[in-house]
Design a protein around this motif. Sequence first.
Motif, PDB file in Angstrom:
ATOM      1  N   GLU A  91       0.810  -1.230   0.000  1.00 11.17           N
ATOM      2  CA  GLU A  91       0.000   0.000   0.000  1.00 11.17           C
ATOM      3  C   GLU A  91       0.836   1.269   0.000  1.00 11.17           C
ATOM      4  O   GLU A  91       0.443   2.264  -0.582  1.00 11.17           O
ATOM      5  CB  GLU A  91      -0.989  -0.015   1.158  1.00 11.17           C
ATOM      6  CG  GLU A  91      -2.049  -1.075   0.945  1.00 11.17           C
ATOM      7  CD  GLU A  91      -3.345  -0.768   1.625  1.00 11.17           C
ATOM      8  OE1 GLU A  91      -3.746   0.411   1.664  1.00 11.17           O
ATOM      9  OE2 GLU A  91      -3.961  -1.717   2.124  1.00 11.17           O
ATOM     10  N   ASP A  92       1.964   1.256   0.669  1.00 13.71           N
ATOM     11  CA  ASP A  92       2.889   2.393   0.667  1.00 13.71           C
ATOM     12  C   ASP A  92       4.212   1.923   0.076  1.00 13.71           C
ATOM     13  O   ASP A  92       5.269   2.105   0.659  1.00 13.71           O
ATOM     14  CB  ASP A  92       3.102   2.932   2.087  1.00 13.71           C
ATOM     15  CG  ASP A  92       1.827   3.480   2.683  1.00 13.71           C
ATOM     16  OD1 ASP A  92       1.064   4.116   1.943  1.00 13.71           O
ATOM     17  OD2 ASP A  92       1.587   3.279   3.888  1.00 13.71           O
ATOM     18  N   GLY A  93       4.149   1.316  -1.099  1.00 12.39           N
ATOM     19  CA  GLY A  93       5.288   0.599  -1.647  1.00 12.39           C
ATOM     20  C   GLY A  93       6.380   1.416  -2.295  1.00 12.39           C
ATOM     21  O   GLY A  93       7.530   0.992  -2.330  1.00 12.39           O
ATOM     22  N   ILE A  94       6.046   2.588  -2.817  1.00 15.71           N
ATOM     23  CA  ILE A  94       7.039   3.371  -3.549  1.00 15.71           C
ATOM     24  C   ILE A  94       6.912   4.843  -3.164  1.00 15.71           C
ATOM     25  O   ILE A  94       5.805   5.340  -2.936  1.00 15.71           O
ATOM     26  CB  ILE A  94       6.890   3.171  -5.080  1.00 15.71           C
ATOM     27  CG1 ILE A  94       8.090   3.740  -5.835  1.00 15.71           C
ATOM     28  CG2 ILE A  94       5.575   3.726  -5.594  1.00 15.71           C
ATOM     29  CD1 ILE A  94       8.164   3.310  -7.291  1.00 15.71           C
ATOM     30  N   ILE A  95       8.046   5.499  -3.089  1.00 16.64           N
ATOM     31  CA  ILE A  95       8.065   6.929  -2.781  1.00 16.64           C
ATOM     32  C   ILE A  95       8.310   7.682  -4.083  1.00 16.64           C
ATOM     33  O   ILE A  95       9.309   7.465  -4.764  1.00 16.64           O
ATOM     34  CB  ILE A  95       9.190   7.265  -1.783  1.00 16.64           C
ATOM     35  CG1 ILE A  95       9.059   6.412  -0.521  1.00 16.64           C
ATOM     36  CG2 ILE A  95       9.184   8.762  -1.451  1.00 16.64           C
ATOM     37  CD1 ILE A  95      10.308   6.405   0.337  1.00 16.64           C
ATOM     38  N   VAL A  96       7.381   8.550  -4.429  1.00 22.07           N
ATOM     39  CA  VAL A  96       7.494   9.369  -5.644  1.00 22.07           C
ATOM     40  C   VAL A  96       7.198  10.812  -5.250  1.00 22.07           C
ATOM     41  O   VAL A  96       6.155  11.084  -4.658  1.00 22.07           O
ATOM     42  CB  VAL A  96       6.529   8.894  -6.746  1.00 22.07           C
ATOM     43  CG1 VAL A  96       6.609   9.784  -7.965  1.00 22.07           C
ATOM     44  CG2 VAL A  96       6.816   7.451  -7.134  1.00 22.07           C
ATOM     45  N   ASN A  97       8.121  11.684  -5.558  1.00 27.32           N
ATOM     46  CA  ASN A  97       7.972  13.102  -5.220  1.00 27.32           C
ATOM     47  C   ASN A  97       7.657  13.315  -3.732  1.00 27.32           C
ATOM     48  O   ASN A  97       6.849  14.162  -3.368  1.00 27.32           O
ATOM     49  CB  ASN A  97       6.898  13.767  -6.085  1.00 27.32           C
ATOM     50  CG  ASN A  97       7.267  13.773  -7.546  1.00 27.32           C
ATOM     51  OD1 ASN A  97       8.444  13.833  -7.900  1.00 27.32           O
ATOM     52  ND2 ASN A  97       6.277  13.689  -8.410  1.00 27.32           N
ATOM     53  N   GLY A  98       8.274  12.488  -2.883  1.00 31.92           N
ATOM     54  CA  GLY A  98       8.112  12.637  -1.440  1.00 31.92           C
ATOM     55  C   GLY A  98       6.852  12.032  -0.854  1.00 31.92           C
ATOM     56  O   GLY A  98       6.634  12.128   0.352  1.00 31.92           O
ATOM     57  N   SER A  99       6.025  11.398  -1.670  1.00 31.56           N
ATOM     58  CA  SER A  99       4.785  10.785  -1.183  1.00 31.56           C
ATOM     59  C   SER A  99       4.796   9.286  -1.449  1.00 31.56           C
ATOM     60  O   SER A  99       5.405   8.814  -2.404  1.00 31.56           O
ATOM     61  CB  SER A  99       3.561  11.400  -1.882  1.00 31.56           C
ATOM     62  OG  SER A  99       3.457  12.772  -1.573  1.00 31.56           O
ATOM     63  N   ASP A 100       4.087   8.545  -0.596  1.00 30.99           N
ATOM     64  CA  ASP A 100       3.968   7.099  -0.755  1.00 30.99           C
ATOM     65  C   ASP A 100       2.810   6.763  -1.678  1.00 30.99           C
ATOM     66  O   ASP A 100       1.743   7.380  -1.596  1.00 30.99           O
ATOM     67  CB  ASP A 100       3.712   6.426   0.597  1.00 30.99           C
ATOM     68  CG  ASP A 100       4.904   6.511   1.523  1.00 30.99           C
ATOM     69  OD1 ASP A 100       6.045   6.469   1.023  1.00 30.99           O
ATOM     70  OD2 ASP A 100       4.702   6.615   2.742  1.00 30.99           O
ATOM     71  N   PHE A 101       3.029   5.724  -2.521  1.00 29.36           N
ATOM     72  CA  PHE A 101       1.999   5.249  -3.434  1.00 29.36           C
ATOM     73  C   PHE A 101       1.985   3.732  -3.420  1.00 29.36           C
ATOM     74  O   PHE A 101       3.006   3.092  -3.162  1.00 29.36           O
ATOM     75  CB  PHE A 101       2.259   5.753  -4.857  1.00 29.36           C
ATOM     76  CG  PHE A 101       2.091   7.227  -5.005  1.00 29.36           C
ATOM     77  CD1 PHE A 101       0.846   7.775  -5.232  1.00 29.36           C
ATOM     78  CD2 PHE A 101       3.185   8.069  -4.884  1.00 29.36           C
ATOM     79  CE1 PHE A 101       0.694   9.150  -5.350  1.00 29.36           C
ATOM     80  CE2 PHE A 101       3.042   9.440  -4.997  1.00 29.36           C
ATOM     81  CZ  PHE A 101       1.793   9.983  -5.234  1.00 29.36           C
ATOM     82  N   PRO A 102       0.829   3.129  -3.722  1.00 29.29           N
ATOM     83  CA  PRO A 102       0.752   1.667  -3.739  1.00 29.29           C
ATOM     84  C   PRO A 102       1.425   1.086  -4.985  1.00 29.29           C
ATOM     85  O   PRO A 102       1.471   1.724  -6.041  1.00 29.29           O
ATOM     86  CB  PRO A 102      -0.754   1.391  -3.762  1.00 29.29           C
ATOM     87  CG  PRO A 102      -1.355   2.596  -4.403  1.00 29.29           C
ATOM     88  CD  PRO A 102      -0.476   3.751  -3.999  1.00 29.29           C
TER      89      PRO A 102
END
Length: 124
Positions: A91-102
């Motif tokens: 659910e919080d698998g990748i950090i992109v532009n400082g935010s977590d995404f699934p």
Amino acid sequence: MATDYLGAVCQPASFLRDPLLRQGKARMHNGAPVLWSGGFARVFMLEVKGKPHALRCWTSDPGDLTKIYTVTSAHLLPLRLPYFVDFKLHEDGIIVNGSDFPILCMEWVEGPTLKEFLEETIGK
């Protein structure tokens, strides 16, 4: 958003949350990660300990899909059916532009895409 994943996937140790996936390396071609695009996601090939994995990153809000994948996985995993590959939602698998995404990670399977399979099958 779609292009923002490129940098993150190229540096899994810095941008992926899962300890195993952090050890991976994106499959590259001409200096860029190899990717397959769909309607609302990008799929990258990530090699982890010599095994290819599909790393699915959503390019728009997946909405209830994360909940659906969680419930589906909980139901299918114990069954160990031979025609499904294991998959895991982070659910919080990748950090992109400082935010977590699934992200969704699964074993890589060679073969036609679902679209190619359906076009070939329906066309017969």
